[in-house]
Design an enzyme around this catalytic site. Structure first.
Site, PDB file in Angstrom:
ATOM      1  CB  SER A  38      -0.938  -0.020   1.212  1.00 38.96           C
ATOM      2  OG  SER A  38      -0.214  -0.310   2.392  1.00 38.96           O
ATOM      3  CB  SER A 126     -10.405 -15.465   1.229  1.00 34.44           C
ATOM      4  OG  SER A 126     -10.626 -15.629  -0.142  1.00 34.44           O
ATOM      5  CE1 TYR A 150      -4.834 -14.693   0.916  1.00 32.73           C
ATOM      6  CE2 TYR A 150      -6.362 -15.604  -0.712  1.00 32.73           C
ATOM      7  CZ  TYR A 150      -6.068 -14.692   0.292  1.00 32.73           C
ATOM      8  OH  TYR A 150      -7.027 -13.780   0.674  1.00 32.73           O
ATOM      9  CE  LYS A 154      -6.245 -14.158   4.265  1.00 32.15           C
ATOM     10  NZ  LYS A 154      -6.210 -13.023   5.189  1.00 32.15           N
TER      11      LYS A 154
HETATM   12  P1  NAD Z   1      -4.151  -5.211   0.417  1.00 35.53           P
HETATM   13  O1  NAD Z   1      -2.867  -5.850   0.027  1.00 35.53           O
HETATM   14  O2  NAD Z   1      -4.597  -4.019  -0.328  1.00 35.53           O
HETATM   15  O3  NAD Z   1      -4.114  -4.835   1.973  1.00 35.53           O
HETATM   16  C1  NAD Z   1      -3.361  -5.544   2.916  1.00 35.53           C
HETATM   17  C2  NAD Z   1      -2.586  -4.530   3.734  1.00 35.53           C
HETATM   18  O4  NAD Z   1      -1.818  -5.231   4.711  1.00 35.53           O
HETATM   19  C3  NAD Z   1      -1.605  -3.711   2.896  1.00 35.53           C
HETATM   20  O5  NAD Z   1      -1.749  -2.342   3.214  1.00 35.53           O
HETATM   21  C4  NAD Z   1      -0.236  -4.232   3.314  1.00 35.53           C
HETATM   22  O6  NAD Z   1       0.756  -3.231   3.243  1.00 35.53           O
HETATM   23  C5  NAD Z   1      -0.527  -4.672   4.733  1.00 35.53           C
HETATM   24  N1  NAD Z   1       0.385  -5.729   5.220  1.00 35.53           N
HETATM   25  C6  NAD Z   1       0.731  -6.875   4.594  1.00 35.53           C
HETATM   26  N2  NAD Z   1       1.581  -7.582   5.367  1.00 35.53           N
HETATM   27  C7  NAD Z   1       1.752  -6.868   6.508  1.00 35.53           C
HETATM   28  C8  NAD Z   1       2.505  -7.075   7.673  1.00 35.53           C
HETATM   29  N3  NAD Z   1       3.274  -8.160   7.831  1.00 35.53           N
HETATM   30  N4  NAD Z   1       2.435  -6.155   8.654  1.00 35.53           N
HETATM   31  C9  NAD Z   1       1.663  -5.039   8.508  1.00 35.53           C
HETATM   32  N5  NAD Z   1       0.943  -4.788   7.410  1.00 35.53           N
HETATM   33  C10 NAD Z   1       0.985  -5.681   6.415  1.00 35.53           C
HETATM   34  O7  NAD Z   1      -5.265  -6.349   0.405  1.00 35.53           O
HETATM   35  P2  NAD Z   1      -6.843  -6.219   0.558  1.00 35.53           P
HETATM   36  O8  NAD Z   1      -7.457  -6.569  -0.732  1.00 35.53           O
HETATM   37  O9  NAD Z   1      -7.193  -4.954   1.230  1.00 35.53           O
HETATM   38  O10 NAD Z   1      -7.094  -7.463   1.540  1.00 35.53           O
HETATM   39  C11 NAD Z   1      -7.181  -7.301   2.939  1.00 35.53           C
HETATM   40  C12 NAD Z   1      -7.372  -8.659   3.572  1.00 35.53           C
HETATM   41  O11 NAD Z   1      -8.525  -9.260   3.033  1.00 35.53           O
HETATM   42  C13 NAD Z   1      -6.210  -9.621   3.308  1.00 35.53           C
HETATM   43  O12 NAD Z   1      -5.968 -10.364   4.484  1.00 35.53           O
HETATM   44  C14 NAD Z   1      -6.733 -10.512   2.208  1.00 35.53           C
HETATM   45  O13 NAD Z   1      -6.173 -11.796   2.254  1.00 35.53           O
HETATM   46  C15 NAD Z   1      -8.218 -10.548   2.526  1.00 35.53           C
HETATM   47  N6  NAD Z   1      -9.044 -10.809   1.346  1.00 35.53           N
HETATM   48  C16 NAD Z   1      -8.908 -10.034   0.227  1.00 35.53           C
HETATM   49  C17 NAD Z   1      -9.683 -10.308  -0.897  1.00 35.53           C
HETATM   50  C18 NAD Z   1      -9.513  -9.513  -2.170  1.00 35.53           C
HETATM   51  O14 NAD Z   1      -9.841 -10.033  -3.241  1.00 35.53           O
HETATM   52  N7  NAD Z   1      -9.036  -8.270  -2.129  1.00 35.53           N
HETATM   53  C19 NAD Z   1     -10.621 -11.345  -0.865  1.00 35.53           C
HETATM   54  C20 NAD Z   1     -10.751 -12.097   0.296  1.00 35.53           C
HETATM   55  C21 NAD Z   1      -9.949 -11.815   1.401  1.00 35.53           C
HETATM   56  C1  WQD Z   2     -12.762 -13.159 -11.739  1.00 39.23           C
HETATM   57  C2  WQD Z   2     -13.222 -13.769 -13.058  1.00 39.23           C
HETATM   58  C3  WQD Z   2     -11.483 -14.967 -14.191  1.00 39.23           C
HETATM   59  C4  WQD Z   2      -8.969 -11.513 -15.082  1.00 39.23           C
HETATM   60  C5  WQD Z   2      -9.394 -13.946  -6.743  1.00 39.23           C
HETATM   61  C6  WQD Z   2      -8.672 -14.843  -5.768  1.00 39.23           C
HETATM   62  C7  WQD Z   2      -9.516 -15.083  -4.542  1.00 39.23           C
HETATM   63  C8  WQD Z   2      -9.989 -13.765  -3.900  1.00 39.23           C
HETATM   64  C9  WQD Z   2     -10.569 -12.835  -4.923  1.00 39.23           C
HETATM   65  C10 WQD Z   2      -8.515 -13.158  -2.059  1.00 39.23           C
HETATM   66  C11 WQD Z   2     -12.685 -15.179 -13.288  1.00 39.23           C
HETATM   67  C12 WQD Z   2     -11.934 -13.777 -15.005  1.00 39.23           C
HETATM   68  C13 WQD Z   2      -9.990 -12.323 -14.633  1.00 39.23           C
HETATM   69  C14 WQD Z   2      -8.794 -11.329 -16.479  1.00 39.23           C
HETATM   70  C15 WQD Z   2     -10.696 -12.754 -16.860  1.00 39.23           C
HETATM   71  N1  WQD Z   2      -8.911 -13.035  -3.299  1.00 39.23           N
HETATM   72  N2  WQD Z   2     -10.836 -12.924 -15.515  1.00 39.23           N
HETATM   73  N3  WQD Z   2      -9.680 -11.953 -17.331  1.00 39.23           N
HETATM   74  O1  WQD Z   2     -10.019 -15.520  -9.412  1.00 39.23           O
HETATM   75  O2  WQD Z   2     -12.424 -15.184  -8.692  1.00 39.23           O
HETATM   76  O3  WQD Z   2     -10.610 -14.566  -7.157  1.00 39.23           O
HETATM   77  O4  WQD Z   2      -9.692 -12.714  -6.071  1.00 39.23           O
HETATM   78  O5  WQD Z   2      -8.913 -13.861  -1.186  1.00 39.23           O
HETATM   79  O6  WQD Z   2      -8.747 -15.819  -3.659  1.00 39.23           O
HETATM   80  O7  WQD Z   2      -8.393 -16.068  -6.430  1.00 39.23           O
HETATM   81  O8  WQD Z   2     -10.984 -13.183  -9.155  1.00 39.23           O
HETATM   82  O9  WQD Z   2     -10.918 -11.089 -10.453  1.00 39.23           O
HETATM   83  O10 WQD Z   2      -9.079 -12.791 -10.791  1.00 39.23           O
HETATM   84  O11 WQD Z   2     -11.349 -13.282 -11.646  1.00 39.23           O
HETATM   85  O12 WQD Z   2     -11.452 -13.289 -17.658  1.00 39.23           O
HETATM   86  O13 WQD Z   2      -7.875 -10.647 -16.944  1.00 39.23           O
HETATM   87  O14 WQD Z   2     -12.685 -12.977 -14.137  1.00 39.23           O
HETATM   88  O15 WQD Z   2     -11.169 -16.051 -15.005  1.00 39.23           O
HETATM   89  O16 WQD Z   2     -13.683 -15.895 -13.961  1.00 39.23           O
HETATM   90  P1  WQD Z   2     -11.003 -14.729  -8.682  1.00 39.23           P
HETATM   91  P2  WQD Z   2     -10.517 -12.515 -10.511  1.00 39.23           P
END
Ligand code: NAD
Ligand code: WQD
Length: 356
Positions: A38, A126, A150, A154
């Site tokens: 970030s 997640s 990953y 979780k």
């Molecule tokens: P992000 O990478 O934007 O945010 C994570 C933040 O944590 C960042 O600001 C990073 O600098 C900080 N960070 C990482 N490691 C750290 C450490 N060791 N100490 C302190 N700070 C640290 O990700 P996000 O999309 O905001 O996701 C937030 C949480 O939600 C994550 O745990 C992620 O696994 C989970 N999550 C995200 C998604 C998604 O698709 N974005 C989906 C499901 C779950």
């Molecule tokens: C969505 C759809 C792709 C990119 C991921 C992580 C999951 C969670 C959320 C953290 C799929 C298609 C994508 C592209 C495409 N994160 N696609 N062209 O894979 O569902 O989930 O993010 O916990 O763990 O795996 O999300 O946005 O990558 O894909 O066609 O260039 O879009 O195949 O059907 P996904 P995504």
């Protein structure tokens, strides 16, 4: 009295939006972030939205000494633990780094919470913990078969928190399993800033719309879905953020362990998202049909009924708003927090196509 919530990873995509929602609900967010994924400039943007600078500590969630100091120096009522690493492919290449950050980081945090007597924890899990689901909508009771380091990291944390709660039933733990977070705050001041080429659909679409990428590769058009493309449960990041506030409120003073899906309960295909993006933003999206992406599942979406029943939370924002808000953020900040093309007053996403 204002309640302080420690937000680890509060500078990140979801964490920054959660800080806005917490402040709007009268909480005082205290950000702990090492900025490994970030940008420190998010703090200024948060100040603009919230009306005052949020407190923040730069540091690593695995740093026991630092955490001890943070809990000693601040009256913390609850913790939302976003800090972690989240790229599936990267986790396959660097599993130890993922287990260390995601699993060891949570061990250190929970141990310091325990030492400080802070027992309310909301954890970012997640939908990836489900792996290939047997059916959709996926209920929380479905089997978990995570398919990447990953996802396993979780799931391990979920199991660890279950053991912790079993041994110390006065803890309040809420595990939130997010589906596919997209969108941005309606101000266009904060949003998702992927490093390098985006893996995820929405940021990639936005970069095609700005011209930074030539065209979107649709990963597979021969799935057994209505139009052959992958189906997911996209959820607006501000809805997610409000889900965290609801979780903190629910956890206050009520010991227990809850696991909840946060999604809309509605699946959209890649083509649905492209079409809605074009409609909501007026931007044409060049696309090419390509092969399936290894490891992708055809379709899944969540059952959010439990979160509604127990937290009173429901996603309110639709796909058009998700697209319009993602695009506003991208258009105003083509190079993320390093750039800014002007401040825009909040709009309803639906009006954006005409406005442009
Ligand atoms: P992000 O990478 O934007 O945010 C994570 C933040 O944590 C960042 O600001 C990073 O600098 C900080 N960070 C990482 N490691 C750290 C450490 N060791 N100490 C302190 N700070 C640290 O990700 P996000 O999309 O905001 O996701 C937030 C949480 O939600 C994550 O745990 C992620 O696994 C989970 N999550 C995200 C998604 C998604 O698709 N974005 C989906 C499901 C779950
Ligand atoms: C969505 C759809 C792709 C990119 C991921 C992580 C999951 C969670 C959320 C953290 C799929 C298609 C994508 C592209 C495409 N994160 N696609 N062209 O894979 O569902 O989930 O993010 O916990 O763990 O795996 O999300 O946005 O990558 O894909 O066609 O260039 O879009 O195949 O059907 P996904 P995504």
């Amino acid at each position: 009295m204002t309640r302080t919530v420690l937000v680890t990873g509060g500078a990140g995509f979801i964490g920054s939006h959660a800080c806005v929602a917490l402040a709007a609900a009268g909480y005082e967010p205290l950000i702990l972030d090492n900025f490994c994924n970030s940008d420190v400039r998010v703090i200024e943007r948060l100040s603009e939205i919230i009306g005052k600078a949020p407190a923040f500590v730069e540091g690593d969630v695995r740093d026991k000494v630092l955490l001890h100091k943070v809990f000693r120096e601040h009256e913390i009522d609850a913790v939302i633990h976003f800090a972690g690493l989240k790229a599936v492919g990267d986790s396959v290449a660097h599993p130890l780094h993922y287990y260390d950050t995601n699993v060891s980081g949570t061990v250190v945090l929970a141990a310091e919470m325990q030492r400080a007597g802070v027992k309310t924890l909301v954890f970012s899990s997640s939908a990836t913990v489900y792996g290939e689901p047997e059916c959709s909508p996926i209920p929380e009771g479905a089997d978990c078969r995570p398919e990447s380091p990953y996802g396993r990291s979780k799931h391990m944390v979920e199991q660890m928190l279950t053991d912790l709660h079993r041994s110390q039933p006065d803890w309040n733990v809420i595990v939130l399993r997010y589906f596919n977070p997209v969108g941005a705050h309606e101000s266009g001041l904060i949003g998702e800033q992927p490093r390098g080429k985006p893996n995820n659909l929405m940021p990639y679409l936005c970069q095609v719309a700005t011209g930074e990428r030539q065209s979107l590769q649709v990963h597979g058009s021969d799935y057994a879905t209505p139009d052959g493309t992958g189906v997911r449960d996209y959820v607006h990041v501000m809805d997610l953020a409000e889900g965290h506030v609801a979780a903190v409120k629910h956890a206050g003073g009520r010991p227990g362990l809850l696991t909840l899906n946060l999604g809309t309960g509605q699946g959209y295909s890649v083509m649905d998202v492209i079409n809605e993006f074009e409609r909501a933003t007026g931007q044409p999206i060049a696309r090419q049909l390509g092969p399936r992406r290894p490891g992708d599942v055809a379709a899944y979406w969540g059952d959010p009924a439990r979160a509604h029943k127990l937290l009173g939370w429901k996603a309110r924002r639709g796909l058009a708003e998700m697209c319009a808000d993602s695009w506003r953020w991208q258009r105003r900040n083509p190079a993320g927090y390093a750039s800014r093309l002007g401040v825009e007053v909040a709009h309803s996403g639906i009006e954006l196509a005409q406005e442009l």
